[in-house]
Enzyme design. Structure first.
Site, PDB file in Angstrom:
ATOM      1  N   ASP A 273     114.194  27.725  36.891  1.00 35.99           N
ATOM      2  CA  ASP A 273     113.025  27.004  37.399  1.00 35.99           C
ATOM      3  C   ASP A 273     112.012  27.903  38.095  1.00 35.99           C
ATOM      4  O   ASP A 273     110.814  27.684  37.990  1.00 35.99           O
ATOM      5  CB  ASP A 273     113.457  25.912  38.390  1.00 35.99           C
ATOM      6  CG  ASP A 273     114.167  24.763  37.705  1.00 35.99           C
ATOM      7  OD1 ASP A 273     113.936  24.563  36.500  1.00 35.99           O
ATOM      8  OD2 ASP A 273     114.952  24.077  38.371  1.00 35.99           O
TER       9      ASP A 273
ATOM     10  N   TYR B 130     111.853  14.653  32.939  1.00 28.59           N
ATOM     11  CA  TYR B 130     111.049  14.140  34.035  1.00 28.59           C
ATOM     12  C   TYR B 130     110.065  13.088  33.510  1.00 28.59           C
ATOM     13  O   TYR B 130     109.666  13.089  32.343  1.00 28.59           O
ATOM     14  CB  TYR B 130     110.266  15.269  34.692  1.00 28.59           C
ATOM     15  CG  TYR B 130     111.046  16.114  35.673  1.00 28.59           C
ATOM     16  CD1 TYR B 130     112.432  16.107  35.704  1.00 28.59           C
ATOM     17  CD2 TYR B 130     110.381  16.953  36.571  1.00 28.59           C
ATOM     18  CE1 TYR B 130     113.135  16.881  36.604  1.00 28.59           C
ATOM     19  CE2 TYR B 130     111.073  17.733  37.481  1.00 28.59           C
ATOM     20  CZ  TYR B 130     112.450  17.698  37.490  1.00 28.59           C
ATOM     21  OH  TYR B 130     113.143  18.469  38.383  1.00 28.59           O
TER      22      TYR B 130
END
Length: 469
Positions: free
Chosen positions: A148, A403
């Site tokens: 990330d 997401y």
């Protein structure tokens, strides 16, 4: 003075005036020759004078070869700051407005590796924003992009519905966490960069750096991963610093033109806040967030944009919308997290809490980031007994999702209300498909509300990952 003297004096004055007029004429002729000669070499170099009067009427005087052309146009007024004066529209179903098919294109095209995409609009258009990984899918540097937070990440924007390429993407800022929103006059963007224990947020307004925010808990300073919201020149952002699996430190921060005008530590009953999906209505901002520590029910932050104050709680319904999550409960909780196995860690999500027309989104799988559905649950935000009334499948459960978050085109003048919209990230590659590839990236779909019932359909990413082996 006798008559002869008067005659001689008048004649002298006339001769002097004649000489002056002759000199002016010669000067004009020289100037015209010069301008004509210059115009032959630079035909676009005309003299223009613009005057704007108090009635916003523009007088444009253009001098071309000593000829004055006067254009009278009504000047378009600046759109002005966004005012959140409308309520949400009622929605009877959801229709796809964009699908970029980025991974399918990426099998043969130079598509940028991204994650954490979202959609945000301005007075002219809506765009996709995403955090790139500094590489394309077919580039060897794409190996290991499941991480990330790296120094190579940054925020880009692309036209909504177009897969992100080097040629069609605009660089916004460096970072591995972001949010962005338009106040009606210009755009504010925040990116978080640096080391996990010593990160810095950079704030930009009108593409210029205006503020920096240093970590306050030295544990991965982070923000929304979807659009923030503005009202009457003030933009509000939710940021968190601290553990992902324990008590963290969240702030609600108010900005004007990219500078902080007020900060509030988290108030209310929410125990943990991350990755809020926010939308504006009725001079308020509602944020539906992620409790990564305890709750499978989503926390909510309600923000009064006139008083610049907030409170927090949980969505009351027993229909749980985080992933992973236990089975839905008969009775929900308004002020406490609902726990159970499987529970944490969680996923970014959203909801539109509009009383009897409330819709919540969630993955179809309670354990995996697969499938996606929209659930109409009247009064889910306030009623612990609320139940599912309607369901619409967006992505089938045999396909990967990711997401999701909310956005609204606040400048759509064709409606007397704000039409809710959302996006779903369709993650491909590692970790679920590590057998075939070493990268992690996504495509995106975006949907908006329909005032009448809609048909059915599933809109997966659709790429055959084995083609990348």
């Amino acid at each position: 003075m006798n008559p002869n003297q008067k005659l001689f004096a008048s004649s002298g004055i006339a001769i002097a005036l004649g000489i002056i007029n002759l000199l002016i004429g010669i000067s004009n002729m020289s100037l015209n020759i010069s301008l004509y000669s210059k115009g032959e070499n630079h035909k676009s170099d005309n003299l223009t004078c613009t005057n704007i009067n108090q009635n916003n009427t523009t007088m444009v005087n253009t001098y071309i070869n000593n000829t004055t052309i006067i254009d009278k146009n009504t000047k378009m007024e600046n759109p002005g700051y966004l005012l959140l004066n409308k309520s949400l529209c009622n929605v009877e179903g959801w229709v796809v407005i964009a699908k970029d098919n980025a991974i399918r294109f990426g099998e043969s095209e130079q598509i940028i590796v991204t994650r954490e995409p979202y959609v945000s609009c301005d007075p002219l258009s809506c765009k996709m924003y995403a955090l790139h990984q500094g590489t394309t899918i077919r580039n060897k540097h794409s190996n290991g992009t499941t991480h990330d937070r790296t120094a190579f990440r940054g925020l880009i924007s692309t036209p909504l519905g177009n897969p992100p390429t080097v040629s069609n993407s605009e660089f916004i800022c460096v970072g591995w966490s972001s949010t962005s929103c338009h106040d009606g006059v210009s755009r504010m963007t925040i990116c978080v960069q640096g080391n996990n224990e010593n990160a810095t947020a950079t704030v930009y307004y009108n593409k210029r750096l205006t503020t920096t925010i240093k970590t306050w808990a030295k544990n991965i300073l982070r923000t929304q991963e979807s659009e923030c919201v503005c009202h009457n020149s003030t933009c509000v952002v939710v940021m968190t610093d601290g553990p992902a699996n324990n008590q963290a430190f969240t702030k609600v921060i108010y900005f004007h033109k990219g500078t902080i005008i007020k900060e509030e530590p988290l108030k209310g009953s929410a125990k943990h806040i991350e990755e809020c999906s926010c939308y504006g209505h009725n001079q308020r901002v509602t944020c539906v967030c992620r409790d990564n520590w305890q709750g499978a029910n989503r926390p909510v932050i309600e923000i009064d944009m006139n008083n610049l104050e907030h409170t927090s709680r949980y969505i009351c319904t027993g229909v749980l919308t985080d992933t992973s999550r236990p089975k839905d409960k008969a009775i929900g909780e308004c002020f406490n997290p609902i726990t159970g196995s499987p529970g944490a860690p969680g996923i970014k999500g959203f909801g539109f809490l509009n009383e009897n027309n409330t819709w919540l989104g969630r993955t179809i799988s309670p354990k995996l980031r697969s499938g996606f559905e929209m659930l109409k649950i009247p009064n889910a935000g306030t009623d612990p007994d609320s139940k599912i009334k309607e369901r619409q499948e967006i992505v089938g459960n045999d396909n990967w999702s990711g997401y999701s978050g909310s956005f609204i085109d606040y400048w759509n003048d064709n409606s007397e209300c704000y039409n809710p919209c959302f996006y779903v990230e369709l993650i491909r590659g590692r970790p679920e498909e590590a057998k075939y590839v070493e990268w992690t990236s996504n495509s995106l779909i975006a949907l908006c509300g329909s005032p009448i019932p809609v048909g059915s359909g599933s809109f997966p990413d659709g790429a055959q990952i084995k083609y990348f082996s």
